[in-house]
Design an enzyme around this catalytic site. Structure first.
Site, PDB file in Angstrom:
ATOM      1  N   ARG A  76       0.853  -1.190   0.000  1.00 34.53           N
ATOM      2  CA  ARG A  76       0.000   0.000   0.000  1.00 34.53           C
ATOM      3  C   ARG A  76       0.888   1.238   0.000  1.00 34.53           C
ATOM      4  O   ARG A  76       1.707   1.419   0.899  1.00 34.53           O
ATOM      5  CB  ARG A  76      -0.910  -0.012   1.228  1.00 34.53           C
ATOM      6  CG  ARG A  76      -1.739   1.234   1.398  1.00 34.53           C
ATOM      7  CD  ARG A  76      -2.710   1.110   2.582  1.00 34.53           C
ATOM      8  NE  ARG A  76      -3.488   2.320   2.736  1.00 34.53           N
ATOM      9  CZ  ARG A  76      -3.284   3.232   3.694  1.00 34.53           C
ATOM     10  NH1 ARG A  76      -2.349   3.065   4.595  1.00 34.53           N
ATOM     11  NH2 ARG A  76      -4.024   4.317   3.749  1.00 34.53           N
ATOM     12  N   ASN A 299      -7.835   1.750   9.817  1.00 41.57           N
ATOM     13  CA  ASN A 299      -6.558   2.011  10.482  1.00 41.57           C
ATOM     14  C   ASN A 299      -6.803   2.060  11.981  1.00 41.57           C
ATOM     15  O   ASN A 299      -7.714   2.748  12.440  1.00 41.57           O
ATOM     16  CB  ASN A 299      -5.956   3.356  10.045  1.00 41.57           C
ATOM     17  CG  ASN A 299      -5.488   3.338   8.598  1.00 41.57           C
ATOM     18  OD1 ASN A 299      -5.594   2.324   7.908  1.00 41.57           O
ATOM     19  ND2 ASN A 299      -4.958   4.462   8.142  1.00 41.57           N
ATOM     20  N   TYR A 301      -4.659   2.230  15.779  1.00 44.88           N
ATOM     21  CA  TYR A 301      -3.436   2.274  16.584  1.00 44.88           C
ATOM     22  C   TYR A 301      -3.737   2.035  18.058  1.00 44.88           C
ATOM     23  O   TYR A 301      -3.056   1.273  18.724  1.00 44.88           O
ATOM     24  CB  TYR A 301      -2.705   3.604  16.370  1.00 44.88           C
ATOM     25  CG  TYR A 301      -2.074   3.645  14.989  1.00 44.88           C
ATOM     26  CD1 TYR A 301      -0.820   3.100  14.774  1.00 44.88           C
ATOM     27  CD2 TYR A 301      -2.759   4.172  13.897  1.00 44.88           C
ATOM     28  CE1 TYR A 301      -0.254   3.087  13.507  1.00 44.88           C
ATOM     29  CE2 TYR A 301      -2.201   4.165  12.626  1.00 44.88           C
ATOM     30  CZ  TYR A 301      -0.951   3.621  12.441  1.00 44.88           C
ATOM     31  OH  TYR A 301      -0.391   3.591  11.183  1.00 44.88           O
ATOM     32  N   GLU A 380      -3.816  -0.060   8.121  1.00 45.24           N
ATOM     33  CA  GLU A 380      -2.681   0.378   8.952  1.00 45.24           C
ATOM     34  C   GLU A 380      -2.845  -0.135  10.367  1.00 45.24           C
ATOM     35  O   GLU A 380      -3.938  -0.118  10.933  1.00 45.24           O
ATOM     36  CB  GLU A 380      -2.570   1.906   9.036  1.00 45.24           C
ATOM     37  CG  GLU A 380      -1.902   2.557   7.873  1.00 45.24           C
ATOM     38  CD  GLU A 380      -1.809   4.083   8.014  1.00 45.24           C
ATOM     39  OE1 GLU A 380      -1.639   4.580   9.141  1.00 45.24           O
ATOM     40  OE2 GLU A 380      -1.934   4.754   6.981  1.00 45.24           O
TER      41      GLU A 380
HETATM   42  C1  PNW Z   1      -1.453   7.569  10.539  1.00 44.76           C
HETATM   43  N1  PNW Z   1      -3.631  10.866  15.719  1.00 44.76           N
HETATM   44  O1  PNW Z   1      -1.374   8.846  11.120  1.00 44.76           O
HETATM   45  C2  PNW Z   1      -1.030   7.789   9.113  1.00 44.76           C
HETATM   46  O2  PNW Z   1      -1.871   7.257   8.132  1.00 44.76           O
HETATM   47  C3  PNW Z   1       0.401   7.482   8.837  1.00 44.76           C
HETATM   48  O3  PNW Z   1       0.854   8.266   7.776  1.00 44.76           O
HETATM   49  C4  PNW Z   1       1.214   7.663  10.108  1.00 44.76           C
HETATM   50  O4  PNW Z   1       2.591   7.565   9.893  1.00 44.76           O
HETATM   51  C5  PNW Z   1       0.723   6.623  11.098  1.00 44.76           C
HETATM   52  O5  PNW Z   1      -0.681   6.724  11.306  1.00 44.76           O
HETATM   53  C6  PNW Z   1       1.410   6.686  12.462  1.00 44.76           C
HETATM   54  O6  PNW Z   1       1.153   7.904  13.089  1.00 44.76           O
HETATM   55  C7  PNW Z   1      -1.946   9.267  12.279  1.00 44.76           C
HETATM   56  O7  PNW Z   1      -3.122  11.861  16.247  1.00 44.76           O
HETATM   57  C8  PNW Z   1      -1.385  10.381  12.893  1.00 44.76           C
HETATM   58  O8  PNW Z   1      -4.663  10.324  16.212  1.00 44.76           O
HETATM   59  C9  PNW Z   1      -1.929  10.902  14.020  1.00 44.76           C
HETATM   60  C10 PNW Z   1      -3.069  10.327  14.553  1.00 44.76           C
HETATM   61  C11 PNW Z   1      -3.649   9.212  13.956  1.00 44.76           C
HETATM   62  C12 PNW Z   1      -3.076   8.687  12.807  1.00 44.76           C
END
Ligand code: PNW
Length: 473
Positions: A76, A299, A301, A380
């Site tokens: 991707r 995505n 995290y 992601e």
């Molecule tokens: C994503 N937040 O970014 C992006 O799609 C990527 O480009 C990035 O490198 C990756 O996650 C890791 O950060 C985010 O503040 C950036 O909630 C910030 C946030 C969420 C996603």
């Protein structure tokens, strides 16, 4: 006992143009909002920018060979608008050619190209006439999407319109943390609507050109839990995080409506901003946004444990400590407080909460994707850790390997329970330019030495290669 993945499950890794390509002003590319923003004093840790990054623009053949070595089935990546249509204007054949070469290299290696049209690097010239707060930008974006389809429509089947419109609107135009670094509630609302409109208009355009394309969007999600489920203020805080982060995008895409509770919350904070937003939503826009999509990228995290009042122990901040003044990316942010729950954290202080991913997949599938006939992919998921290069020259990142296993397990839990999630992309293939954190935070399963541009597969990369080869956990 090993746990097999479904037969057609795709394993991949993800990157984005500005984060890896470098060659920022080569072959006719002009400035994007990130070239501009990264030069604003205090905006990015260390004052880092993407001028060189991983130099992928020049090293893509070796990089694709590395992907093949790891056994990736799909890759991707995003294309750079300001490379392909500098300043948002005429087509730049040299820029288009780069992506033709990249895609040919991937296809030659047997790797499925998974193309994202917008991963945040809008031409600066378009920002100067309003960027995503301007409705004209929607037309410019559809033209750019058409250029990419003219060039690659015969070789690329999977097209993602946008990566994480929440970041591209609220984190960028309201929170001030990402380019263009504005702190306006009205601008965040307008940007979110025009991004969604650009998504829908692009799906309509590409679908009319070729009904066999696989079209979709990638959203970033959180799982918001109330600190005390019996405390109405905590429950309300969770509702408002979920509403502003998840439902603000899911509801228009799948149901052709914005969440009314959030519209009213924001009206109470800034009535003029909501008036401008409502004026910007024209008749027919929501129908355009709600074009059927084949694929939704998820995505994930981390989640959020939230309370209505300031908690006794506040968790460490999960944002980059830049010196620029920002504000909350939530237009309606009063009474939303993060609560510490003692989970392990990554180097960015993001919680490690794999079970949240299982719940998220169930929720998106049950309430949105399944009724619409849309399939899910994890586009992601990944973690930054403070890697060290050991005396043997290797990176023994047991923490990241464990993170990967836990989250693949969480995806399998959902898949085994009937959620149609058909693939997983680790973020990221390489250490790269982590936006406002600069090069300070490393997400890769492949280490990049920014002095020599040498690539070293980390232990987590080897672990991923083993899992892919076995197709089992
Ligand atoms: C994503 N937040 O970014 C992006 O799609 C990527 O480009 C990035 O490198 C990756 O996650 C890791 O950060 C985010 O503040 C950036 O909630 C910030 C946030 C969420 C996603």
């Amino acid at each position: 006992m090993t746990r097999p993945f479904p037969k057609d499950f795709l394993f991949g890794a993800a990157t984005a143009a500005y984060q890896i390509e470098g060659a920022a002003f080569e072959d006719g590319r002009t400035a994007s909002i990130w070239d501009e923003f990264s030069r604003v004093p205090g905006a990015v840790i260390g004052g880092d920018n993407g001028d060189v990054a991983c130099d992928h623009y020049h090293r893509y053949p070796q990089d694709v060979a590395l992907m093949k070595e790891l056994g990736l089935q799909t890759y991707r990546f995003s294309t750079s608008w300001s490379r392909v249509r500098p300043d948002g204007g005429a087509v730049n054949e040299k820029g288009v050619d780069f992506y033709k070469r990249l895609v040919d290299e991937l296809l030659g290696a047997g790797i499925l190209p998974w193309l994202t049209l917008y991963h945040w690097d809008m031409p600066q010239a378009l920002q100067e006439v309003g960027g995503w707060t301007s409705r004209d930008t929607v037309d410019r974006f559809v033209e750019y999407a058409g250029t990419m389809h003219d060039a690659l429509g015969d070789r690329v089947n999977v097209w993602t319109t946008l990566n994480e419109p929440w970041c591209a609107s609220f984190l960028s135009y309201t929170g001030g943390e990402h380019a263009p670094g504005h702190t306006s509630i009205a601008e965040g609302l307008l940007a979110s609507h025009h991004l969604l409109l650009a998504h829908g208009a692009t799906v309509r355009e590409l679908r009319s050109r070729d009904a066999s394309l696989n079209l979709g969007i990638t959203l970033n999600h959180t799982v918001a839990d109330p600190a005390d489920p019996r405390n109405p203020a905590d429950v309300d805080a969770a509702r408002r995080v979920d509403g502003q982060f998840n439902r603000w995008f899911l509801d228009p895409i799948y149901r052709a409506e914005y969440p009314a509770d959030i519209v009213e919350d924001v009206r109470a904070v800034d009535a003029e901003a909501v008036r401008r937003f409502e004026e910007a939503v024209h008749d027919g826009d929501l129908a355009t946004i709600a074009q059927p999509i084949d694929t939704q990228g998820v995505n994930y995290y981390h989640g959020d444990l939230v309370a209505g009042q300031v908690p006794e122990t506040a968790p460490p901040s999960g944002g980059p400590a830049t010196t620029r003044p920002g504000r909350s990316p939530y237009p309606s942010d009063a009474g939303i407080h993060s609560v510490e729950r003692g989970l392990p954290r990554t180097a960015q202080n993001w919680e490690v909460q794999p079970e949240g991913l299982t719940r998220l997949l169930h929720r998106v599938w049950d309430e949105y994707a399944q009724p619409a006939g849309t399939v899910l992919y994890m586009t992601e998921n990944g973690a930054a850790y403070d890697d060290v290069v050991a005396s043997d020259g290797q990176v023994h990142d047991a923490d990241r390997a464990e993170f990967l296993r836990l989250h693949l397990g969480a995806v399998l839990d959902a898949a085994e329970a009937g959620v149609d999630v058909r693939g997983y992309f680790y973020w990221s293939l390489f250490d790269n330019y982590e936006w406002a954190w600069g090069y300070d935070k490393r997400f890769g399963i492949v280490r990049v030495d920014y002095d020599t541009q040498q690539r070293t597969v980390k232990d987590s990369g080897r672990e991923y290669a083993r899992i892919i080869a076995a197709r089992a956990l």
